[in-house]
Design a protein around this motif. Structure first.
Motif, PDB file in Angstrom:
ATOM      1  N   THR A 359       0.840  -1.201   0.000  1.00  0.00           N
ATOM      2  CA  THR A 359       0.000   0.000   0.000  1.00  0.00           C
ATOM      3  C   THR A 359       0.875   1.252   0.000  1.00  0.00           C
ATOM      4  O   THR A 359       0.661   2.181  -0.789  1.00  0.00           O
ATOM      5  N   ASP A 372      -4.100  -1.275  -4.273  1.00  0.00           N
ATOM      6  CA  ASP A 372      -3.058  -1.446  -3.256  1.00  0.00           C
ATOM      7  C   ASP A 372      -2.881  -2.874  -2.764  1.00  0.00           C
ATOM      8  O   ASP A 372      -1.941  -3.143  -2.037  1.00  0.00           O
ATOM      9  N   ASP A 373      -3.774  -3.820  -3.136  1.00  0.00           N
ATOM     10  CA  ASP A 373      -3.666  -5.125  -2.459  1.00  0.00           C
ATOM     11  C   ASP A 373      -4.072  -6.351  -3.271  1.00  0.00           C
ATOM     12  O   ASP A 373      -3.504  -7.411  -3.060  1.00  0.00           O
ATOM     13  N   TYR A 390      -6.689  -0.410   1.938  1.00  0.00           N
ATOM     14  CA  TYR A 390      -6.701  -0.788   3.351  1.00  0.00           C
ATOM     15  C   TYR A 390      -5.287  -0.592   3.879  1.00  0.00           C
ATOM     16  O   TYR A 390      -4.464  -1.501   3.806  1.00  0.00           O
ATOM     17  N   ARG A 438      -5.716   0.305  11.168  1.00  0.00           N
ATOM     18  CA  ARG A 438      -5.960   0.317   9.728  1.00  0.00           C
ATOM     19  C   ARG A 438      -6.911   1.431   9.320  1.00  0.00           C
ATOM     20  O   ARG A 438      -7.793   1.822  10.090  1.00  0.00           O
TER      21      ARG A 438
HETATM   22 CA   LIG Z   1      -2.181  -2.955   2.187  1.00  0.00          CA
END
Ligand SMILES: [Ca+2]
Ligand SMILES: Nc1ncnc2c1ncn2[C@@H]1O[C@H](COP(=O)(O)OP(=O)(O)OP(=O)(O)O)[C@@H](O)[C@H]1O
Ligand SMILES: O=C([O-])CC(=O)C(=O)O
Ligand SMILES: [Mn+2]
Length: 654
Positions: A359, A372-373, A390, A438
């Motif tokens: 991220t 990002d994931d 996230y 988070r």
């Molecule tokens: Ca991440």
């Protein structure tokens, strides 16, 4: 007119009323409010809108029968929530019970609602007489209100984000993740040692499903999100998430792809449904259960049940597991990676386990963020699976990660952070609740997000490892066999907190940089990656975002600013043409210099005060890699035996 003419002896201007002669003199000239009562006034505050607003009445519109669409939607939800033993769904009604003035319009769908039959009276129980209010695809604002009214630990922070607590679990519970083993999956999936798929049978799944559904239907209201996965229009999935908390609904609103009102109207039957019972535990006397938590996937039924954990990441990563099953069956590779794209259309993938920097490094002010994931790589290029990011936010700083910092605003879910009680300013350094704090925000909160989140074939494949031993170089260029070797190894020093129970960084190997989410044997994904990289001429890189100058405890983490310069040099092509030296043991090619990075850190041996302990640690890590890879030595990777041999030879040599 004018002040001078009208000035009074005391120096003040005379108030001019002459011009308004025909009218009564008011204190302002605004049109009076169009309400007869206070209630009416308040009702004016909220404008009626599309299907995102819960409807209490049923309206007829010029576009056809709104009532019919509403009824279909409710029937579909009632069918989703049906008890399998009683064969009926709950009486569902749209909207918040707190706002329900008149008698609600009820839909009570039978399980086989296609052929409506008279309810069997023997099946009637008190629970079947009760309403379950459905809060369907609420907006962030409405979900804020629900969370703040009903869920302890929900607060608005000074930047506008919604702070929430995920309860006893502040990370995923991989030891409680089960997959139904049936005739098909027993053949297809990866089972046994090293596999993330803990088996359960169909019957036990149904017991847990019934438990979750009964719990959800016992509540006054449940939240339903109908959303999409995957920005690739050809491979989009419709998902329904039924949950007990506004926090979960807002989390998924942010993390999945948000439908337009038109898409929502024509949503139809979901391809996959999650029943998230949150804090309600599984029954430990149930077969297969080993704790009060169980996260159960049934691929045949296209359902997932969550019992005994409120950690929202379980939903996100449960859907990711599903994609790791469905996509490879369509020759599409699913990836636990971040992804961004330069101005010239050069795409980079960032693989890595939790906390290695996917991220952080894919969010780059100079590049477009694709995601990002979680991504897919098809014959047409890459696509993000999700609609949000996230980010870890422990020690988050405005200077080092400005785009993530600025994304933490109204609409963002902030999990388990600590804030000052009055001003509500978040202290990102505070680990009192957990290390795994988070932020979940919609991807468009990142200013240079690429929407739709798709891009061409990757040019660079960056493998991130957070090496707590401090012996891997900050960057090395990999050949294809080495890329495969490190992809299958999936090494990192797991950063505390993301997986429940891990408090200190420890060396971890997780195949495909995400063994917790894969469904098939790792070599299947590896072969697909090799084929795609080869075909597209992508270059592999290994980047250590972990320690330098010693192991965890004595050395220190490589400066993010340095890692960013390294990544810049990969993107720009500077590193491709650099001069390289081969390291001992791992045989990694390390560049002699990189603009903006002190040359002495490029070879880790230079940063260690004690060369003997460096060598010792290097050999120790080499041994761990070798031992981990033993299980793969008998597996062929792809159709090419040469590649398999090359991969086996690409590991440490000593
Ligand atoms: Ca991440
Ligand atoms: N040199 C570095 N490179 C990358 N990240 C660093 C570095 N030094 C410190 N960090 C920190 O490490 C963390 C990386 O977390 P990040 O959210 O990017 O993980 P992730 O790979 O996306 O994991 P997950 O899959 O769990 O979301 C961030 O908190 C970041 O600030
Ligand atoms: O799943 C989570 O909780 C966070 C995450 O992205 C990961 O662990 O890879
Ligand atoms: Mn992840």
């Amino acid at each position: 007119m004018g002040l001078n003419n009208g000035a009074l002896s005391n120096g003040l201007a005379k108030i001019e009323t002459q011009k308004l002669k025909e009218e009564i003199c008011h204190d302002d000239s605004a049109v009076p409010v169009k309400a007869q009562t206070l209630e009416e006034l308040h009702s004016l505050q909220m404008k009626k809108s599309g299907p995102n607003t819960p409807m209490t009445g049923i309206q007829q519109t010029i576009f056809g029968s709104e009532a019919d669409k509403n009824k279909q939607q409710l029937e579909s939800i009632s069918a989703s929530l049906a008890s399998l033993t009683r064969e009926t769904g709950p009486k569902v009604v749209k909207g918040d019970p707190a706002k329900q003035a008149e008698t609600p319009k009820v839909v009570h769908a039978s399980h086989q609602h296609q052929h409506q039959h008279t309810p069997q009276f023997s099946n009637i129980t008190d629970s079947a007489l009760k309403f379950t209010h459905i809060l369907y695809n609420l907006s962030p604002a409405e979900l804020y209100e629900q969370a703040i009214q009903n869920e302890k630990g929900s607060f608005i922070t000074s930047s506008g984000a919604l702070a929430t607590l995920s309860g006893a679990k502040t990370g995923r519970s991989p030891r409680d993740k089960r997959v139904v083993k049936d005739e098909t999956t027993s053949e297809e999936l990866w089972w046994g040692k090293g596999s993330p798929n803990i088996e359960m049978d169909e019957k036990t799944f149904l017991i847990n499903r019934e438990r979750a559904v009964d719990y959800l239907c016992s509540l006054e209201k449940v939240y339903v999100n109908d959303q999409f996965l995957n920005w690739d229009p050809m491979n989009k999935l419709k998902v329904r998430i039924v949950s007990a908390r506004a926090y979960h609904s807002l989390f998924m609103h942010n993390m999945c792809i948000r439908p337009t009102p038109e898409e929502l109207e024509n949503f139809g039957t979901p391809d996959f449904t999650i029943y998230n019972a949150g804090k309600f535990p599984c029954n430990r006397y149930t077969h297969y259960m080993t704790s009060s938590t169980s996260i159960d996937i049934n691929l045949a039924r296209k359902e997932m049940v969550i019992l005994g954990t409120q950690y929202a990441g379980e939903m996100k990563k449960g859907l990711f597991s599903l994609m790791h099953y469905l996509m490879p069956k369509r020759q599409i590779l699913s990836l636990h990676s971040g992804c961004n794209m330069g101005k010239d259309g050069d795409v980079a993938l960032f693989f890595g386990l939790s906390g290695t920097g996917k991220t952080t490094l894919s969010t780059d002010h100079n590049r477009y963020l694709i995601g990002d994931d979680e991504h897919c790589w098809s014959d047409h290029g890459v696509s993000n699976i999700e609609g949000g990011c996230y980010a870890k936010c422990i020690d988050l700083s405005r200077e080092k990660e400005p785009d993530i910092w600025n994304a933490i605003k109204f609409g963002t879910v902030l999990e388990n952070v600590v804030f000052e009680e009055h001003i509500r300013e978040v202290d990102y350094s505070d680990k009192s609740v957990t290390e795994n704090t988070r932020a979940a925000y919609p991807i468009e909160y990142i200013p240079n997000a690429k929407i739709p989140c798709v891009g061409p074939h990757p040019k660079n494949v960056i493998l991130l490892a957070c090496d707590a031993f401090g012996v891997l170089p900050p960057v090395s260029k990999l050949n294809l066999a080495q890329t495969m070797y490190h992809f299958i190894s999936g090494y990192t020093a797991l950063v505390a907190g993301t997986e429940d129970g891990i408090k200190e960084p420890t060396a971890t190997f997780s195949a495909c940089f995400g063994a917790a989410f894969i469904m098939f044997h790792p070599t299947k994904y590896a072969a697909m990656l090799a084929e795609k990289m080869q075909k597209q001429g992508a270059t592999g890189w290994l980047v250590n975002t972990g320690w330098s100058g010693g192991s965890y405890g004595s050395g220190s983490r490589i400066k993010l600013a340095h890692t960013r310069k390294i990544i810049d040099a990969i993107h720009s092509g500077e590193l491709l043409n650099a001069n390289y030296t081969k390291t001992e043991v791992f045989g990694l090619e390390i560049p002699n210099e990189i603009k903006g990075v002190p040359s002495e850190i490029l070879d880790p041996v230079n940063t260690w005060p004690n060369k003997n302990s460096y060598k010792e640690t290097l050999l120790k890590l080499g041994g761990l890699f070798r031992k981990n890879f033993e299980v793969f030595t008998n597996h062929k990777i792809g159709t090419d035996s040469n590649l398999t041999d090359e991969i086996l030879a690409a590991g440490p040599n000593f």
